[in-house]
Design an enzyme around this catalytic site. Structure first.
Site, PDB file in Angstrom:
ATOM      1  N   HIS A  76      35.195  39.224  24.559  1.00  0.00           N
ATOM      2  CA  HIS A  76      33.933  39.649  24.385  1.00  0.00           C
ATOM      3  C   HIS A  76      33.817  40.980  23.469  1.00  0.00           C
ATOM      4  CE1 HIS A  76      34.728  42.313  27.622  1.00  0.00           C
ATOM      5  NE2 HIS A  76      34.928  41.285  28.331  1.00  0.00           N
ATOM      6  N   HIS A  89      36.531  43.567  24.401  1.00  0.00           N
ATOM      7  CA  HIS A  89      37.795  43.411  23.891  1.00  0.00           C
ATOM      8  C   HIS A  89      38.024  43.972  22.426  1.00  0.00           C
ATOM      9  CE1 HIS A  89      38.014  40.303  26.970  1.00  0.00           C
ATOM     10  NE2 HIS A  89      39.007  41.013  27.392  1.00  0.00           N
ATOM     11  N   GLN A 111      49.124  38.346  38.892  1.00  0.00           N
ATOM     12  CA  GLN A 111      48.128  39.475  39.002  1.00  0.00           C
ATOM     13  C   GLN A 111      47.035  38.874  39.883  1.00  0.00           C
ATOM     14  OE1 GLN A 111      47.511  40.814  34.759  1.00  0.00           O
ATOM     15  NE2 GLN A 111      45.324  40.951  35.431  1.00  0.00           N
ATOM     16  N   GLY A 150      40.571  49.232  28.444  1.00  0.00           N
ATOM     17  CA  GLY A 150      39.568  49.593  28.734  1.00  0.00           C
ATOM     18  C   GLY A 150      39.108  50.643  30.059  1.00  0.00           C
ATOM     19  N   GLU A 151      38.347  51.451  29.782  1.00  0.00           N
ATOM     20  CA  GLU A 151      38.072  52.284  31.120  1.00  0.00           C
ATOM     21  C   GLU A 151      37.506  51.389  31.949  1.00  0.00           C
ATOM     22  OE1 GLU A 151      36.157  55.598  29.399  1.00  0.00           O
ATOM     23  OE2 GLU A 151      38.033  56.784  28.532  1.00  0.00           O
ATOM     24  N   LYS A 152      36.876  50.425  31.871  1.00  0.00           N
ATOM     25  CA  LYS A 152      36.213  49.694  32.818  1.00  0.00           C
ATOM     26  C   LYS A 152      37.158  49.505  34.063  1.00  0.00           C
ATOM     27  CE  LYS A 152      34.217  45.276  33.987  1.00  0.00           C
ATOM     28  NZ  LYS A 152      35.315  44.462  34.228  1.00  0.00           N
ATOM     29  N   GLN A 187      43.247  50.329  36.905  1.00  0.00           N
ATOM     30  CA  GLN A 187      44.529  49.616  35.980  1.00  0.00           C
ATOM     31  C   GLN A 187      44.951  50.494  35.145  1.00  0.00           C
ATOM     32  OE1 GLN A 187      44.451  45.654  34.446  1.00  0.00           O
ATOM     33  NE2 GLN A 187      43.814  46.602  32.537  1.00  0.00           N
ATOM     34  N   VAL A 192      32.121  48.801  27.251  1.00  0.00           N
ATOM     35  CA  VAL A 192      31.075  48.417  26.390  1.00  0.00           C
ATOM     36  C   VAL A 192      30.256  47.583  27.516  1.00  0.00           C
ATOM     37  CG1 VAL A 192      30.452  46.926  24.529  1.00  0.00           C
ATOM     38  CG2 VAL A 192      32.521  47.905  24.422  1.00  0.00           C
ATOM     39  N   SER A 233      32.406  41.817  31.042  1.00  0.00           N
ATOM     40  CA  SER A 233      33.644  41.315  31.680  1.00  0.00           C
ATOM     41  C   SER A 233      33.641  39.614  31.346  1.00  0.00           C
ATOM     42  CB  SER A 233      33.314  41.407  33.063  1.00  0.00           C
ATOM     43  OG  SER A 233      34.361  40.574  33.723  1.00  0.00           O
TER      44      SER A 233
HETATM   45  O1  PAF Z   1      43.158  44.022  31.827  1.00  0.00           O
HETATM   46  C1  PAF Z   1      43.486  42.872  31.711  1.00  0.00           C
HETATM   47  O2  PAF Z   1      42.920  41.981  30.653  1.00  0.00           O
HETATM   48  C2  PAF Z   1      44.991  42.545  31.991  1.00  0.00           C
HETATM   49  O3  PAF Z   1      44.825  43.038  33.378  1.00  0.00           O
HETATM   50  C3  PAF Z   1      46.007  42.962  31.432  1.00  0.00           C
HETATM   51  C4  PAF Z   1      46.114  44.371  30.927  1.00  0.00           C
HETATM   52  C5  PAF Z   1      46.016  42.122  30.123  1.00  0.00           C
HETATM   53  C6  PAF Z   1      47.349  42.450  31.991  1.00  0.00           C
HETATM   54  O4  PAF Z   1      47.427  41.210  32.117  1.00  0.00           O
END
Ligand code: PAF
Length: 281
Positions: free
Chosen positions: A34, A37, A61, A147-149, A153, A176, A185
């Site tokens: 989106h 990205h 994850q 992203g800072e969102k 992370q 964004v 998202s």
């Molecule tokens: O933010 C994401 O989309 C994911 O956590 C990432 C950094 C690509 C790792 O899988």
């Protein structure tokens, strides 16, 4: 645009870039792209001479009861968007390419992974840190954009990159937002129309909190105000509302003296949304 599905293929491609003296900027994603990205891609274009994007829905994850199987995917659309944006190479590995039988090494930021979202999603940041380390080793970028969102992370990635001496510069890119303020998202498409309308409460609470932060309010009162404001929306199921030091994510108390980050995790139905904002006193 090079489309690479194996590690050997993407390594040959990026080696070609480096042999030509070109720097490489990486944008790791889980696809279903989106505008958020695409802002990372645009920033990557200004940070490096060649841009590599990865699309990999990383199973490690996701927790057992999370949305791995329903995570939205649309490879053809993603590739068309990346091509139109001028991305030079895309890496789209299968799970077995990244996690072959017998692998046993993980990367974990011991403290940062346990707090906040790490409490709600045990093991989540171990999965992120492990896969991002692997992507760094496979692609060997000069710079990588996130992203800072996903604020925690970003902190986790900065931490392990520093701790493991990985020679990659980490760039955080501002969130964004949709016209009404909802942070973009891939999960937003799974909100019902009613929940989508109600979800605007997150960004509204954060905007008002930024003003309140300037009034001499204490960290705990500001946190309580944000939590109560979110809870005033009947569709919002507040999972956590925290206020932390913006640099270290350590807990803070008393009147705000330095930039702080307010971090929200809120469920609407089965969809977990996160948002955050750095506020200054
Ligand atoms: O933010 C994401 O989309 C994911 O956590 C990432 C950094 C690509 C790792 O899988």
């Amino acid at each position: 645009m090079h489309i690479c599905r194996t590690i050997a293929d993407i390594r040959t491609t990026t080696a070609g870039f480096r042999a030509a003296g070109e720097s490489v900027a990486l944008v790791p994603t889980m696809g279903y792209l989106h505008a958020g990205h695409m802002a990372l891609v645009e920033r990557a274009k200004s940070e490096g001479q060649r841009v590599v994007t990865t699309i990999f829905v990383n199973p490690t994850q996701f927790g057992a009861n999370e949305d791995l199987s329903t995570y939205p995917r649309d490879e053809a659309r993603d590739l068309a968007m990346l091509q139109a944006a001028g991305v030079n190479a895309v890496f789209l590995p299968e799970v077995a390419e990244i996690y072959p039988e017998g692998a046993q090494t993980i990367v974990e930021t011991t403290d940062l992974a346990k707090i906040l979202i790490g409490k709600l999603r045990p093991g989540h940041f171990r999965g992120v840190a492990t896969v991002v380390t692997k992507l760094f080793n496979i692609i060997q970028p000069d710079v990588a954009c996130f992203g800072e969102k996903d604020y925690q992370q970003l902190c986790v990635i900065r931490q392990f990159t520093r701790d493991l001496n990985i020679p990659v510069r980490i760039v955080g890119v501002p969130t964004v937002r949709e016209a009404d303020g909802l942070a973009m998202s891939s999960r937003n498409v799974r909100l019902t129309p009613q929940d989508r309308a109600a979800a605007v409460i997150l960004s509204r609470a954060l905007t008002q909190a930024a003003d309140l932060a300037k009034t001499g309010i204490t960290a705990s009162r500001l946190r309580a105000w944000v939590a109560a404001h979110i809870q005033s929306e009947p569709r919002a199921d507040l999972q956590s509302a925290d206020i932390r030091d913006a640099q270290t994510l350590r807990s803070i108390s008393g009147p705000l003296k330095a930039p702080a980050v307010i971090l929200l995790a809120v469920k609407f139905g089965a969809v977990l949304l996160i948002d955050q904002r750095v506020v200054t006193p």
